[in-house]
Write a protein that holds these residues in place. Structure first.
Motif, PDB file in Angstrom:
ATOM      1  N   SER A  70      -8.377   3.493  -1.722  1.00 60.13           N
ATOM      2  CA  SER A  70      -6.909   3.430  -1.736  1.00 60.13           C
ATOM      3  C   SER A  70      -6.312   4.760  -2.166  1.00 60.13           C
ATOM      4  O   SER A  70      -5.330   5.233  -1.574  1.00 60.13           O
ATOM      5  CB  SER A  70      -6.431   2.318  -2.671  1.00 60.13           C
TER       6      SER A  70
ATOM      7  N   SER B 161      -2.110   2.063   6.851  1.00 63.73           N
ATOM      8  CA  SER B 161      -2.708   0.993   6.049  1.00 63.73           C
ATOM      9  C   SER B 161      -2.846  -0.290   6.855  1.00 63.73           C
ATOM     10  O   SER B 161      -3.816  -1.037   6.688  1.00 63.73           O
ATOM     11  CB  SER B 161      -1.870   0.737   4.796  1.00 63.73           C
TER      12      SER B 161
ATOM     13  N   GLU C  33       0.824  -1.207   0.000  1.00 66.35           N
ATOM     14  CA  GLU C  33       0.000   0.000   0.000  1.00 66.35           C
ATOM     15  C   GLU C  33       0.863   1.264   0.000  1.00 66.35           C
ATOM     16  O   GLU C  33       0.478   2.291  -0.550  1.00 66.35           O
ATOM     17  CB  GLU C  33      -0.926   0.005   1.214  1.00 66.35           C
TER      18      GLU C  33
END
Length: 431
Positions: free
Chosen positions: A331, A347, A130
């Motif tokens: 995201s 994250s 991420e």
């Protein structure tokens, strides 16, 4: 005075292509592993549902327990290096499982140990992943990049699940597990090509890093409100896909064939949703993302009513579309709003919170269905999705958080202004 050169399109960006290839190959292998591991365990002498649940739990629990540790480590070291190490550990774990199955010597305890190792590797990988995307993709392209990555991974998962049964039937579960181990190794090679470094940070303890990450997470109302919503939503979806849906299919929809069609419709919807999300532009991304959760309740309602298979499949397709619109917008917003230095830790809290009730959903779905019937249990899941989503909409930041007033175009320039020379040096590279 020199002009900044425009960044290359995503499909000609070497580092993005390496990351996309790594994720696609790895997820393709995981599609094989989902089926192969289950059949490998069931092939053990005296194996049954209890032993299968034990091995799968040994794989799933470390993903939840160690994901916060993975976030701390990913913010301390090169994220690409941590991803490579995680892939190497995953390759070793699945390679060991494959070797045991192929040799016929597969003690249950050893399979559990390797399953724990595989789950731990995933917990280390996800927060780092991420945090890598914003390091290699300009802010103006984050949404397009996240959508493209999801198209690749969703397509790979669909292909992996479709081919896994054939592979297990033709060559056995051991070779299917070996293919998954190879996919981790290939992923490690691709990620190694990124060669990302990390910015120097003041020395601090792991607990201090966790506290700092928690502060970044808890200080954003929109963030914790949606994660709390998804703790309930994911539990309901897991209960539906893992237990209640297959039970309904077995009771009167046509069994495994009908359920495969329904699940495939969802996967196709997710691919379509990711494609749509690469192009849609919204001013309030979190609001749109939360609203996109409501369609998840539709297939649960139709399943509870034992509706025709085609209508359930259509609802699952729509839910899949909405799911990946949510995923891409979510995201992108997290990557845009959270400081890069804390992104992996934040994250990890996101992942941990969203999955917190997932095992519980699987655990209690069967007993509840046995007591009330599958119809009421599914209706209850749909109600949880609707209520949790409505509750998230009560948070002011969920409704009001906006994208930048003048979003940049794909070349990093404001569409409302003419290109003009800027002082050198050019935009610094993260390598």
């Amino acid at each position: 005075m020199t002009a900044v050169s425009a960044p290359a399109p995503l499909l000609r960006d070497r580092r993005f292509l390496l990351l996309a290839a790594a994720r696609t190959v790895s997820v393709l292998g995981n599609g094989f592993a989902r089926v192969a591991l289950a059949f490998a365990v069931l092939a053990l002498p005296g194996a049954g549902p209890g032993k299968l649940s034990l091995v799968l739990a040994c794989q799933a629990l470390p993903q939840l327990l160690f994901v916060l540790v993975g976030g701390v480590i990913a913010d301390r070291m090169s994220r690409s290096r941590l991803m490579v190490l995680s892939d190497v550990v995953g390759a070793a774990a699945y390679g060991g499982l494959a070797a045991m199955v192929l040799t016929g010597h597969a003690p249950l305890w050893a399979m559990c140990v390797l399953a724990v190792l595989a789950g731990t590797a995933t917990a280390m990988f996800l927060p780092a992943m991420e945090g890598v995307v914003p390091l290699i993709v300009p802010a103006s392209r984050l949404q397009r990049a996240n959508g493209a990555l999801r198209i690749g991974t969703n397509s790979a998962m669909l292909l992996g699940l479709a081919l896994s049964g054939v592979t297990v039937a033709l060559v056995g579960a051991g070779w299917a597990l070996a293919l998954n181990a190879a996919s981790f190794a290939v992923s490690a090679l691709f990620v190694n090509g990124l060669r990302l470094t990390t910015s120097p940070r003041a020395v601090s303890s792991g607990w201090a890093d966790l506290r700092d990450g928690w502060h970044e997470f808890a200080s954003r109302q929109w963030l914790w409100a949606v994660v709390a919503q998804y703790a309930v939503v994911v539990a309901a979806i897991n209960a539906t896909l893992g237990v209640l849906g297959p039970l309904v299919a077995e009771e009167g929809l046509g069994g495994a064939r009908a359920w495969s069609l329904i699940v495939a419709a969802q996967a196709l919807g997710m691919i379509a949703g990711a494609g749509i999300a690469t192009r849609v532009r919204v001013r309030r991304p979190v609001l749109v993302a939360v609203l996109a959760t409501f369609p998840a309740a539709a297939p649960m309602i139709l399943l509870s009513a034992h509706a025709p298979v085609w209508s359930i499949a259509a609802a699952m397709f729509c839910a899949g579309v909405a799911n990946d619109i949510f995923g891409v917008l979510w995201s992108t917003t997290v990557q845009r709003e959270v400081p890069e230095a804390a992104l992996s830790r934040v994250s990890s809290y996101d992942i941990f919170g969203s999955l917190a009730f997932a095992p519980l959903g699987l655990l209690i779905a069967g007993p509840i269905a046995a007591r009330t019937g599958t119809g009421p249990a599914l209706a209850g899941c749909a109600a949880l999705v609707v209520l949790a989503t409505a509750a998230a909409l009560l948070a002011p930041q969920v409704r009001t958080l906006r994208t930048p007033a003048h979003p940049l175009d794909e070349h990093g320039k404001s569409p409302r202004t003419r290109p003009r020379p800027v002082p050198s040096p050019a935009i610094p590279d993260h390598d």
